[in-house]
Scaffold this active site. Structure first.
Site, mmCIF file in Angstrom:
data_model
loop_
_atom_site.group_PDB
_atom_site.id
_atom_site.type_symbol
_atom_site.label_atom_id
_atom_site.label_comp_id
_atom_site.label_asym_id
_atom_site.label_seq_id
_atom_site.Cartn_x
_atom_site.Cartn_y
_atom_site.Cartn_z
ATOM 1 N N LYS A 121 -3.000 9.143 -6.250
ATOM 2 C CA LYS A 121 -2.485 8.228 -5.223
ATOM 3 C C LYS A 121 -1.378 8.950 -4.461
ATOM 4 O O LYS A 121 -0.756 9.864 -4.998
ATOM 5 C CB LYS A 121 -1.899 6.980 -5.889
ATOM 6 C CG LYS A 121 -2.892 6.144 -6.661
ATOM 7 C CD LYS A 121 -3.336 4.938 -5.838
ATOM 8 C CE LYS A 121 -4.354 4.091 -6.572
ATOM 9 N NZ LYS A 121 -3.771 3.332 -7.678
ATOM 10 N N HIS A 180 8.298 5.854 -3.557
ATOM 11 C CA HIS A 180 8.696 6.522 -4.808
ATOM 12 C C HIS A 180 10.043 7.207 -4.713
ATOM 13 O O HIS A 180 10.535 7.764 -5.677
ATOM 14 C CB HIS A 180 7.659 7.588 -5.190
ATOM 15 C CG HIS A 180 6.332 7.023 -5.542
ATOM 16 N ND1 HIS A 180 5.217 7.209 -4.764
ATOM 17 C CD2 HIS A 180 5.954 6.237 -6.571
ATOM 18 C CE1 HIS A 180 4.198 6.579 -5.314
ATOM 19 N NE2 HIS A 180 4.608 5.980 -6.409
ATOM 20 N N HIS A 214 4.503 8.483 -2.044
ATOM 21 C CA HIS A 214 4.973 7.999 -0.747
ATOM 22 C C HIS A 214 6.444 7.594 -0.768
ATOM 23 O O HIS A 214 7.106 7.689 -1.802
ATOM 24 C CB HIS A 214 4.092 6.855 -0.250
ATOM 25 C CG HIS A 214 4.064 5.689 -1.197
ATOM 26 N ND1 HIS A 214 5.054 4.744 -1.229
ATOM 27 C CD2 HIS A 214 3.178 5.344 -2.155
ATOM 28 C CE1 HIS A 214 4.767 3.855 -2.156
ATOM 29 N NE2 HIS A 214 3.634 4.200 -2.735
HETATM 30 N N1 ARG Z 1 3.154 4.459 -12.536
HETATM 31 C C1 ARG Z 1 3.835 3.219 -12.318
HETATM 32 C C2 ARG Z 1 3.840 2.853 -10.835
HETATM 33 O O1 ARG Z 1 3.731 3.729 -9.999
HETATM 34 C C3 ARG Z 1 5.268 3.245 -12.779
HETATM 35 C C4 ARG Z 1 5.447 3.533 -14.228
HETATM 36 C C5 ARG Z 1 6.737 3.015 -14.735
HETATM 37 N N2 ARG Z 1 6.992 3.373 -16.090
HETATM 38 C C6 ARG Z 1 6.552 2.768 -17.183
HETATM 39 N N3 ARG Z 1 6.861 3.261 -18.333
HETATM 40 N N4 ARG Z 1 5.813 1.682 -17.099
HETATM 41 O O2 ARG Z 1 3.951 1.673 -10.536
#
Ligand code: ARG
Length: 569
Positions: free
Chosen positions: A126, A132, A129
Site C-alpha cells: 500500500k 503515515h 502516504h
Molecule cells: N499497519 C497498521 C495501519 O497502517 C498500523 C499498525 C499499528 N500497530 C499495531 N501493533 N497494531 O493501520
C-alpha cells in the site's frame, strides 16, 4: 547541577512538621512571572494545624529562612515566594555547560530500563502516504527522548504484512500482474491490482473463494504463495526505505504481523484456558462488557485470525523478549478502541504485565487545498512531500545566492537538512492529539516558529563563537551575567531537563519543540540587544560561554525531535 526545588523541599521539610517532603514537593508552584519569585509555596493547608491566619504563617516561615541559594524569601498573603540567587544559578549553569557539553541537562531517569517504541508500521503493498507521517515522526522523536533519558529503546516497525488481502494480491498478480512492470513502480502497480481484484470479487463469488484459497495456501506455507508474498514485501520495503533514509530513521526490528502467524495458536489456547473465548455464530469472540467495550472478534467463522489476534501475540512476544518497562504504540486515534480492547483482552488472559502496553494516539493530518499535488495520482506519497520540501528550500537558497552574490557551501546537503527538518518540526509543534492542516508556508518560513528559524539561530551562534574566539579554556566569571536577557537565558537553560522529562512522561515531543523555539527566540533577543563581543575579555568570554551552552541545548533540542542542526546556513 543544583536543584532549587529540592533545596526548597529540604528547607521547608525541616520547618513544617505536619507535612511530608512529598506533600511539600507537590505543593510547590511556579508563579506566573519572575517578579513574584521563581517558586512559591502556599500555606493554606497549614492554617488548621497552626491555628493562625495563613498570611501570618507565611511571613513567619519566610522570615525564618536564611539560605544563600536564594536572593530573598518573601511572603505575599498566603504564599512564601522564593527568588533564586542569580549568581548561584549562573555558576551552576556555566559549570555544567562547560563540563558536560552536549550532555547538558541529561538525567538518567531510565537507568537502562527497556522501552519498546512501535511506530510507522505501514501496510505492505500500500502507499506510504502523508497519513503515515505522524506516527513515523512522533515515534522517532519519542525514541530519541527516551534514549536521552537513559532508557534502552527498541524501535519496532510492525509491518502490515499479513492478512487475507495477501490472498487477493497473489490472485491478482497471477491473473493480471507483470512482475517487471510492478518492479519498476511497485506501490502504484500493486495498488492498481488491489483495486482491480476488489472490484472483481464484488461481482464474482468464485473469485472470492480463490483469494481465500490462496491466503490459506500462504498460511500453509505453499512455496509459490510464500515466494510471491516475500517478493511483494521486498519491493514494498525498498520503497519504504527510501523514505526512512530521507528521514534518517532506523528500526531495530521489522517484525510485522506475519512474524506472529505461528505464535497465535498458543495465545488462542491461553484465551480458551482463561475462559475468555466464547463462540458466536461460528466465530470466536471475547466479551468485554465489564470494561464498557464492545466484544472483540478473535477468530473469524472461516477459522482465520485477524489483526487483533496478531497484536495479542505481538504484545506477549515483546513482553517475553524485551521485558519492557513500557511497550509504546504510536498509532492514530482511529485505533483507540482497538488498543483499549487489546489491553482488556490481555487482562482477561490473566497476563499481569498488561499495563506495560501504552497507546500513544494522535490526530489526523489534512492537506491545505491544492497545496500537495502528486505525480503519482490521487494519493499523496510521503516521498513526494519530502522531495518537494527539499526542492523548495533549494529554491530559497538559490535566491539567496543571487541576492548575496556568493555561493552557499554544501547547498544540496543544507537543503535536505532544512527541508526535511522543517517538515518534522512542523509536525511536532503541536499537541499530538490535535488534527492539523499541513501548510507549505508555515513549514518553510525562515522566521516565526519554524524549523528553519531555529536552525538559523543555531548557525548564527556557531559563527558568533568562531568570530569571538571562543574556547572552553577561557577564564570566565559567572557573576558578570546580570542583564535581564542573560538571566532569562540561564533560567530557560535550567529548565531543559524538566522539559524533556515531562515530554517523556506525557509522550509529547512538542514540549521539546516549543522549548527549543523559545530558547532560540530568547537568544535572538539577547543578540539584538546586547553586545556579546565586548572589549572586556572576561565579560566577553563569559558571554560566549553562555552562547555556547545555548547552542548545545538548541542542537540537542533539535536532535530530540529528529532535526539536524547545520553549523552554517
Ligand atoms: N499497519 C497498521 C495501519 O497502517 C498500523 C499498525 C499499528 N500497530 C499495531 N501493533 N497494531 O493501520
Amino acid at each position: 547541577m543544583i536543584n532549587f526545588k529540592e533545596e526548597i523541599v529540604k528547607i521547608l521539610d525541616e520547618k513544617i512538621e505536619s507535612l511530608s517532603a512529598e506533600e511539600i514537593r507537590n505543593a510547590i508552584e511556579t508563579p506566573p512571572n519572575y517578579e513574584m519569585g521563581d517558586y512559591a509555596f502556599p500555606v493554606f493547608s497549614l492554617a488548621k494545624v497552626y491555628r493562625k491566619n495563613p498570611a501570618i504563617i507565611a511571613s513567619e516561615i519566610a522570615e525564618s529562612i536564611d539560605s544563600n541559594l536564594f536572593e530573598k524569601v518573601e511572603s505575599a498573603s498566603a504564599y512564601i515566594n522564593f527568588f533564586i540567587n542569580k549568581d548561584v544559578l549562573s555558576e551552576n549553569i556555566l559549570e555544567e555547560g562547560k563540563e558536560r557539553g552536549s550532555d547538558f541537562g541529561k538525567v538518567n531517569v531510565g537507568q537502562g530500563r527497556n522501552v519498546v517504541v512501535e511506530y510507522s508500521s505501514p501496510n505492505i503493498a500500500k502507499p506510504f502516504h502523508i497519513g503515515h507521517i505522524r506516527t513515523t515522526i512522533i515515534g522517532d522523536s519519542l525514541k530519541r527522548i527516551y534514549d536521552f533519558l537513559g532508557y534502552n529503546t527498541i524501535a519496532i516497525n510492525h509491518l502490515g504484512d499479513y492478512g487475507t488481502q495477501f490472498g487477493m494480491l497473489i490472485v491478482a498478480i497471477k491473473k493480471w500482474g507483470d512482475l517487471k512492470v510492478i518492479e519498476e513502480n511497485p506501490i502504484p502497480e500493486l495498488l492498481k491490482l488491489y483495486v482491480q481484484i476488489n472490484a472483481e470479487t464484488e461481482k464474482d463469488p468464485a473469485l472470492r473463494d480463490e483469494c481465500r484459497y490462496w491466503f490459506n495456501q500462504l498460511e500453509k506455507e505453499n512455496e509459490e504463495a510464500v515466494e510471491l508474498w516475500k517478493w511483494i514485501k521486498e519491493v514494498s520495503l525498498k520503497e519504504f526505505n527510501k523514505v526512512y533514509d530521507m528521514f534518517g530513521i532506523k528500526f531495530d526490528s521489522y517484525n510485522g504481523e506475519s512474524f506472529y502467524s505461528d505464535k497465535m495458536p498458543a495465545e488462542v489456547e491461553q484465551l480458551e484456558k482463561s475462559g475468555a473465548l466464547v463462540d458466536s455464530e461460528g466465530a470466536k469472540i471475547v466479551d468485554l462488557e465489564k470494561y464498557g467495550l464492545p466484544p472483540s472478534l478473535i477468530i473469524k467463522s472461516d477459522g482465520s485470525t485477524i489483526y487483533i489476534t496478531r497484536d495479542i501475540a505481538a504484545a506477549h512476544y515483546r513482553h517475553e523478549t524485551y521485558k519492557p518497562y513500557k511497550n509504546i504504540y504510536v498509532v492514530g486515534s482511529q485505533q483507540i478502541l482497538h488498543f483499549q480492547q487489546l489491553k482488556a483482552i490481555l487482562k482477561e488472559m490473566e497476563y499481569d504485565w498488561s499495563d506495560e502496553v501504552v497507546h500513544v494516539p494522535f490526530g489526523m493530518v489534512s492537506l491545505e487545498e491544492g497545496t500537495l499535488s502528486t505525480r503519482k495520482g490521487r494519493v499523496v506519497y510521503l516521498e513526494d512531500v519530502l522531495n518537494k520540501a527539499v526542492d523548495k528550500v533549494e529554491e530559497i537558497l538559490t535566491e539567496r545566492e543571487i541576492q548575496k552574490g556568493e555561493k552557499i557551501e554544501n547547498k544540496d546537503e543544507l537543503a535536505k537538512q532544512v527541508g526535511i527538518g522543517a517538515v518534522k518540526f512542523q509536525e511536532l509543534f503541536n499537541q499530538r492529539i490535535k488534527d492539523y492542516a499541513f501548510s507549505w508556508d508555515k513549514t518553510l518560513a525562515f522566521d516565526g516558529e519554524t524549523g528553519p528559524y531555529v536552525q538559523y539561530v543555531h548557525a548564527r551562534i556557531c559563527s558568533l563563537l568562531e568570530k569571538g574566539g571562543f574556547s572552553l579554556e577561557n577564564e570566565v566569571d559567572p557573576t558578570l551575567l546580570s542583564e535581564e536577557a542573560e538571566v532569562n537565558l540561564l533560567r530557560t537553560l535550567y529548565n531543559f531537563s524538566d522539559v524533556v522529562v515531562d515530554a517523556h512522561e506525557k509522550y509529547e515531543p512538542y514540549f521539546v519543540t516549543r522549548y527549543t523555539t523559545e530558547l532560540a527566540k530568547q537568544f535572538n533577543k539577547y543578540y539584538n540587544t546586547t553586545q556579546i563581543i565586548v572589549e572586556d575579555e572576561k565579560l566577553k568570554n563569559t558571554r560566549l560561554l553562555l552562547c555556547y551552552i545555548v547552542k548545545n541545548v538548541i542542537k540537542e533540542g533539535l536532535n530530540l525531535i529528529g532535526v539536524e542542526a547545520p553549523e552554517k546556513m
